[in-house]
Design a protein around this motif. Sequence first.
Motif, PDB file in Angstrom:
ATOM      1  N   LEU B 392       0.895  -1.156   0.003  1.00 35.43           N
ATOM      2  CA  LEU B 392      -0.221  -0.019  -0.033  1.00 35.43           C
ATOM      3  C   LEU B 392       0.980   1.101  -0.230  1.00 35.43           C
ATOM      4  N   HIS B 393       0.547   2.158  -0.985  1.00 31.82           N
ATOM      5  CA  HIS B 393       1.325   3.322  -1.139  1.00 31.82           C
ATOM      6  C   HIS B 393       0.567   4.450  -0.625  1.00 31.82           C
ATOM      7  N   ASP B 394       1.067   5.437   0.257  1.00 27.36           N
ATOM      8  CA  ASP B 394       0.470   6.729   0.501  1.00 27.36           C
ATOM      9  C   ASP B 394       0.900   7.715  -0.334  1.00 27.36           C
ATOM     10  N   ARG B 395       0.138   8.050  -1.124  1.00 28.46           N
ATOM     11  CA  ARG B 395       0.715   8.968  -2.415  1.00 28.46           C
ATOM     12  C   ARG B 395       0.230  10.495  -2.101  1.00 28.46           C
ATOM     13  N   THR B 396      -0.132  10.598  -0.922  1.00 26.78           N
ATOM     14  CA  THR B 396      -0.767  11.917  -0.370  1.00 26.78           C
ATOM     15  C   THR B 396       0.406  12.958  -0.658  1.00 26.78           C
ATOM     16  N   THR B 397       1.524  12.759  -0.650  1.00 26.21           N
ATOM     17  CA  THR B 397       2.702  13.380  -0.979  1.00 26.21           C
ATOM     18  C   THR B 397       3.687  12.718  -1.742  1.00 26.21           C
ATOM     19  N   GLY B 398       4.554  13.588  -2.648  1.00 27.28           N
ATOM     20  CA  GLY B 398       5.441  12.578  -3.474  1.00 27.28           C
ATOM     21  C   GLY B 398       4.855  12.439  -4.758  1.00 27.28           C
ATOM     22  N   ASP B 399       5.469  11.480  -5.247  1.00 29.69           N
ATOM     23  CA  ASP B 399       5.270  11.261  -6.919  1.00 29.69           C
ATOM     24  C   ASP B 399       3.699  10.454  -7.106  1.00 29.69           C
ATOM     25  N   ARG B 400       2.897  11.020  -7.708  1.00 29.79           N
ATOM     26  CA  ARG B 400       1.694  10.470  -7.900  1.00 29.79           C
ATOM     27  C   ARG B 400       1.270  10.217  -9.248  1.00 29.79           C
ATOM     28  N   ALA B 401       2.067  10.411 -10.188  1.00 25.78           N
ATOM     29  CA  ALA B 401       1.781  10.360 -11.684  1.00 25.78           C
ATOM     30  C   ALA B 401       1.353   8.872 -11.976  1.00 25.78           C
ATOM     31  N   ARG B 402       1.765   7.891 -11.404  1.00 24.88           N
ATOM     32  CA  ARG B 402       1.043   6.191 -11.794  1.00 24.88           C
ATOM     33  C   ARG B 402      -0.310   6.399 -11.490  1.00 24.88           C
ATOM     34  N   ILE B 407      -6.218   6.594 -12.713  1.00 18.60           N
ATOM     35  CA  ILE B 407      -7.340   6.959 -12.701  1.00 18.60           C
ATOM     36  C   ILE B 407      -7.828   7.387 -14.147  1.00 18.60           C
ATOM     37  N   ASN B 408      -6.974   7.974 -15.008  1.00 19.95           N
ATOM     38  CA  ASN B 408      -7.578   8.329 -16.211  1.00 19.95           C
ATOM     39  C   ASN B 408      -7.483   7.388 -17.283  1.00 19.95           C
ATOM     40  N   LYS B 409      -7.288   6.041 -17.014  1.00 23.90           N
ATOM     41  CA  LYS B 409      -7.222   5.209 -18.056  1.00 23.90           C
ATOM     42  C   LYS B 409      -7.906   3.830 -17.694  1.00 23.90           C
ATOM     43  N   THR B 410      -8.515   3.950 -16.493  1.00 22.72           N
ATOM     44  CA  THR B 410      -9.143   2.359 -16.199  1.00 22.72           C
ATOM     45  C   THR B 410     -10.613   2.719 -16.288  1.00 22.72           C
ATOM     46  N   ASN B 411     -11.312   1.814 -16.990  1.00 24.66           N
ATOM     47  CA  ASN B 411     -12.725   1.999 -17.214  1.00 24.66           C
ATOM     48  C   ASN B 411     -13.628   0.840 -16.471  1.00 24.66           C
ATOM     49  N   GLN B 412     -13.354  -0.443 -16.371  1.00 24.02           N
ATOM     50  CA  GLN B 412     -14.158  -1.297 -15.701  1.00 24.02           C
ATOM     51  C   GLN B 412     -14.238  -1.346 -14.208  1.00 24.02           C
ATOM     52  N   PHE B 413     -12.991  -1.493 -13.423  1.00 22.35           N
ATOM     53  CA  PHE B 413     -13.299  -1.366 -12.015  1.00 22.35           C
ATOM     54  C   PHE B 413     -13.197   0.351 -11.823  1.00 22.35           C
ATOM     55  N   LEU B 415     -14.892   3.551 -10.191  1.00 19.50           N
ATOM     56  CA  LEU B 415     -15.999   4.198  -9.460  1.00 19.50           C
ATOM     57  C   LEU B 415     -17.128   5.192 -10.024  1.00 19.50           C
ATOM     58  N   ASN B 416     -16.464   6.033 -10.961  1.00 24.12           N
ATOM     59  CA  ASN B 416     -17.594   6.844 -11.595  1.00 24.12           C
ATOM     60  C   ASN B 416     -17.060   7.178 -13.114  1.00 24.12           C
ATOM     61  N   GLY B 417     -15.822   6.830 -13.635  1.00 21.88           N
ATOM     62  CA  GLY B 417     -15.565   7.058 -14.796  1.00 21.88           C
ATOM     63  C   GLY B 417     -15.038   8.482 -15.113  1.00 21.88           C
ATOM     64  N   ARG B 418     -14.858   9.387 -14.100  1.00 19.49           N
ATOM     65  CA  ARG B 418     -14.553  10.650 -14.103  1.00 19.49           C
ATOM     66  C   ARG B 418     -13.163  10.569 -14.416  1.00 19.49           C
ATOM     67  N   ARG B 419     -12.473  11.517 -15.199  1.00 23.19           N
ATOM     68  CA  ARG B 419     -11.345  11.578 -15.567  1.00 23.19           C
ATOM     69  C   ARG B 419     -10.705  12.693 -14.733  1.00 23.19           C
ATOM     70  N   VAL B 420      -9.508  12.984 -13.895  1.00 23.34           N
ATOM     71  CA  VAL B 420      -8.981  14.038 -13.242  1.00 23.34           C
ATOM     72  C   VAL B 420      -7.613  14.453 -13.810  1.00 23.34           C
ATOM     73  N   SER B 421      -7.530  15.917 -13.692  1.00 21.80           N
ATOM     74  CA  SER B 421      -6.049  16.282 -13.917  1.00 21.80           C
ATOM     75  C   SER B 421      -5.286  16.016 -12.760  1.00 21.80           C
ATOM     76  N   ASP B 422      -3.898  16.171 -12.852  1.00 19.66           N
ATOM     77  CA  ASP B 422      -3.061  16.179 -11.902  1.00 19.66           C
ATOM     78  C   ASP B 422      -3.237  17.459 -10.995  1.00 19.66           C
ATOM     79  N   GLU B 423      -3.607  18.667 -11.391  1.00 18.42           N
ATOM     80  CA  GLU B 423      -4.001  19.708 -10.957  1.00 18.42           C
ATOM     81  C   GLU B 423      -5.104  19.517  -9.827  1.00 18.42           C
ATOM     82  N   GLU B 424      -5.988  18.809 -10.386  1.00 23.89           N
ATOM     83  CA  GLU B 424      -7.500  18.930  -9.552  1.00 23.89           C
ATOM     84  C   GLU B 424      -7.174  17.767  -8.449  1.00 23.89           C
ATOM     85  N   VAL B 425      -6.205  16.647  -8.604  1.00 26.27           N
ATOM     86  CA  VAL B 425      -5.881  15.862  -7.452  1.00 26.27           C
ATOM     87  C   VAL B 425      -5.218  16.610  -6.452  1.00 26.27           C
TER      88      VAL B 425
END
Lengths: 79, 552
Positions: B392-402, B407-413, B415-425
């Motif tokens: 388990l990685h806590d990505r609250t700080t540091g590198d979150r690119a992956r 979040i932006n390329k997964t479709n099946q599993f 939560l809601n299909g919404r894409r988010v930018s790095d700025e929004e995260v």
Amino acid sequence: MNASTTAKLQDIFRAVFELMPEANVTGISQTSQQSWDSLAHVLLVAAIESEFGITLDAADQLRMPSFEATQLLLEEKGL
Amino acid sequence: MNFLDAHKIVAGFKGGAPLRFLLATSGTPDKLDLFLRAAAANRGFLAHVRTLPFGTLGQTLRIAPVADEIEVFCLFPWDFIPEADWRSGVPSTSADEEALRSHALATAEHIAHRRLARVLYVAAPIPPLLTNPTDGANLERWLGSVIQSIGARLLPAETFSLASYLANGSPFAGTLLGQLAEAVIDRAISAPPEPKKVLVTDLDNVMWSGVIGEDGVEGIHFTPEGVGYRFFLYQTLLAKLQREGAILAAVSRNDEDLALAPFRAGGMTLVENDFVSIVASYNAKSAQIAEIASRLNLGLDAFVFVDDNPIELAEVSSSLPTVRCVQFPPNDEGIPRLFAELSELFARATVTGEDRERTAMYRRRLEGMAPSEAQGADLTTFLQDLGMTLTLHDRTTGDRARAVQLINKTNQFNLNGRRVSDEEVGAVLASGGRLYGASLADRSGSHGEILACLIDEDRVVRSLVMSCRVFQRRVEHAFFAWLATQNSPPAALDFAETERNEPMRQFFRDAAFQENGLISFDPARFAEDHRDDMSLFAVHEERSNQESGTRD
């Protein structure tokens, strides 16, 4: 044609020919309304089809040279 | 939205962000204008729509698009088969079916090459073109599948009005102008299509020159000389795409030992391990591709199929309409175009370490895949034997690119299909939110970072995604059981149903989730109910301040 449908038809004419909300459109025709060109006629037909959910074929479209004639045509179609 | 509604919306619209696009259609589009402006205004946009002069669609397809201009094509059968145009009358002689199909495929290919094209298709009726009405019906069905394979969204046949088309050249039914305009604007503001994931290639006369079953290993050609040259080039392109994250698979109507012989003989650019699967059987190619999709747990719309045989392409296109079918050219001249098309289909903005390792990870997934008949206790034993470690990685700080990429390329599993930018995260995290990731490894190696979860300051999960390559391993249950024991576990999840997130819906059937607007979450109950799932994993925690701990 009931009052509500007549009012909608008048609103359509005002919108298509870009007339003021209070303009009387019951007397206008292709000869009296300069902006009633072939494109405006296409837009008018589309507006009527959209608003009343009917289809007007080429023969119908030729029977719409004025507001009065259009109203008569729509009455024949049961509106 | 009827005419007067549209007029009122446009009259009352104060203005918004400009939405510029080309509406490309072969008929007269003027009467759509008001409805387009109203549909755009409803979404806060001020529409600036460029249209084509009547009858110039064919020419437009043969010149380059205007740079960065979004193109929404609204097409009819006669845009692909000109002989089917009602305004031209019924052809005086029965048409050559092969020529019709060839023209339609060429048009579809022109559209597919346009990077910012989004396609709407009205499956309007067409006049009889072929002698046999059954052949005509088959032609229409085939055309529909070709058009779907280039990502078209289908509109009801009633969107077409023959009366209007004959009267003034506008094919659009006045009664459905509102719905049509909504569809056009939806396409204009939709995100660009996602890159394809899997390239399935034929072998004979695609991977090498010749037929392995007839010519033998000694008689086929794949080296950079003579007739083998373009096959060598094709293999080098596939190697490049694979390095950049494409998954390669092969299908062949052949015996398995024959299909594999050239790979095992050595000397080719590609080797057997570059493919996640090589399926050789005498089943239809569509069945072979469907089997690969099922085993990889990927949607068929992520697949591209390359074959030299138009009949095989048509069979796949007809049976699996969402698979993108591409013909391997019969001569060298067609190679640049093929390469451009495949590069476009698999284009990625960035290439991560995960991308480079994707084929290997999916190969491991297939090796570690539960037999489909495994159930209950057998499945648990199977999973226990995998020796899984969940980090388990806590990505609250540091590198979150992956995590953001997932979040932006997964479709099946998802939560809601919404894409988010790095700025929004970043904004959610700056307000007190948390971002977690999870990696999975098992006895066959690492599967990489496969899960991301974004929780806002109000303890609502805003994004939750998991890679489909680790389905059936109870990873999501273990993750939530772990999450339930953390300080301030989430209280709810911001779920929205999408066309693809059925696995997410299945997950929420767990008793710890209750739907009441958001999906509420009962951490204590979930942790209690899923202790067994946690026991399947050695859990390693990697905190953002670089501390870490392990518990089994």
